[in-house]
Scaffold this motif. Structure first.
Motif, short mmCIF file in Angstrom:
data_model
loop_
_atom_site.label_atom_id
_atom_site.label_comp_id
_atom_site.label_asym_id
_atom_site.label_seq_id
_atom_site.Cartn_x
_atom_site.Cartn_y
_atom_site.Cartn_z
N VAL A 164 0.81 -1.28 0.15
CA VAL A 164 0.09 0.07 0.10
C VAL A 164 0.83 1.28 0.00
O VAL A 164 0.70 2.11 -0.70
CB VAL A 164 -0.89 0.01 1.38
N GLY A 165 1.92 1.18 0.62
CA GLY A 165 2.93 2.67 0.82
C GLY A 165 2.56 3.42 1.73
O GLY A 165 2.13 3.18 2.75
N ARG A 166 3.39 4.46 1.56
CA ARG A 166 3.28 5.61 2.80
C ARG A 166 1.91 6.29 2.62
O ARG A 166 1.39 6.22 1.68
CB ARG A 166 4.29 6.48 2.38
N LEU B 253 -12.71 1.61 7.50
CA LEU B 253 -12.57 0.04 7.26
C LEU B 253 -13.04 -0.06 5.81
O LEU B 253 -14.04 0.23 5.25
CB LEU B 253 -13.53 -1.02 7.98
N HIS B 254 -11.94 -0.72 5.09
CA HIS B 254 -12.25 -1.04 3.56
C HIS B 254 -13.27 -1.99 3.32
O HIS B 254 -13.44 -2.89 4.10
CB HIS B 254 -10.68 -1.41 3.02
N PRO B 255 -13.43 -2.00 2.07
CA PRO B 255 -14.69 -3.12 1.42
C PRO B 255 -13.62 -4.48 1.55
O PRO B 255 -12.41 -4.58 1.32
CB PRO B 255 -15.04 -2.77 0.33
N ARG C 145 -6.68 -0.08 2.54
CA ARG C 145 -7.01 1.26 3.08
C ARG C 145 -7.21 2.66 2.37
O ARG C 145 -7.73 3.40 2.53
CB ARG C 145 -6.34 1.76 4.41
N ARG C 146 -6.65 2.18 1.22
CA ARG C 146 -6.52 3.42 0.20
C ARG C 146 -7.91 3.68 -0.38
O ARG C 146 -8.20 4.74 -0.62
CB ARG C 146 -5.72 3.06 -1.10
N ALA C 147 -8.94 2.69 -0.24
CA ALA C 147 -10.29 2.86 -0.35
C ALA C 147 -11.00 3.81 0.25
O ALA C 147 -12.06 4.55 -0.23
CB ALA C 147 -11.07 1.55 -0.72
N MET C 148 -10.62 4.14 1.49
CA MET C 148 -11.12 5.06 2.48
C MET C 148 -10.62 6.33 2.25
O MET C 148 -11.22 7.48 3.25
CB MET C 148 -11.10 4.43 3.87
N LEU D 124 -8.14 6.86 11.49
CA LEU D 124 -7.47 5.48 11.48
C LEU D 124 -7.78 4.66 10.58
O LEU D 124 -8.96 4.01 10.69
CB LEU D 124 -7.43 4.94 12.99
N ALA D 125 -7.37 4.62 9.25
CA ALA D 125 -7.45 3.61 8.30
C ALA D 125 -6.52 2.48 8.23
O ALA D 125 -5.43 2.76 8.25
CB ALA D 125 -7.60 4.36 6.72
N VAL D 126 -7.20 1.19 8.31
CA VAL D 126 -6.42 -0.11 8.50
C VAL D 126 -6.74 -0.89 7.37
O VAL D 126 -7.82 -0.92 6.63
CB VAL D 126 -6.96 -0.56 9.85
#
Length: 119
Positions: free
Chosen positions: A22-24, A63-65, A70-73, A88-90
């Motif tokens: 996912v990266g930074r 929370l992503h689908p 987490r990029r989806a959020m 907080l995206a996890v």
């Protein structure tokens, strides 16, 4: 017989891990990458994103689908950050940068959500 084989193949694809780099934290977002232990048996990886307020209005856990990360959020995070909330995206169990053998359709991810709340 063919229906059973089709269901088995579809189930295998649906529950296969969706892990990826996912990266930074993306440019334009203030925050940092975090990692914390979960009772799912893994370390959950995510981004702590800060609104920039000295006294944020609260914290939202994003929370992503299914099969996402987490990029989806980021769109929701942008709205919440502008409204004064920290986020907080996890990546949940077997998604993104969080390890896991198979996606358990929420069964193991429930531990990751509890760990995110505790974090």
């Amino acid at each position: 017989m063919f229906a059973a084989v089709g269901a088995w193949l579809a189930g295998g694809r649906l529950t296969a891990p969706a892990q990826r780099s996912v990266g930074r934290v993306p440019q334009g977002f203030g925050g940092r990458t975090v990692s914390f232990a979960s009772d799912s048996g893994t370390r959950v990886t995510g981004w702590w994103l800060e609104s920039g307020r000295s006294a944020p209005r609260g914290t939202a856990i994003l929370l992503h689908p299914l099969r996402g990360d987490r990029r989806a959020m980021l769109g929701r995070a942008e709205l919440l950050l502008a409204a004064g909330f920290d986020c907080l995206a996890v990546d949940l169990y077997a998604h993104g940068e969080t390890q896991g053998e198979r996606i358990a359709l929420g069964w193991r991810a429930r531990h990751d959500v509890r760990a995110a709340v505790a974090f």
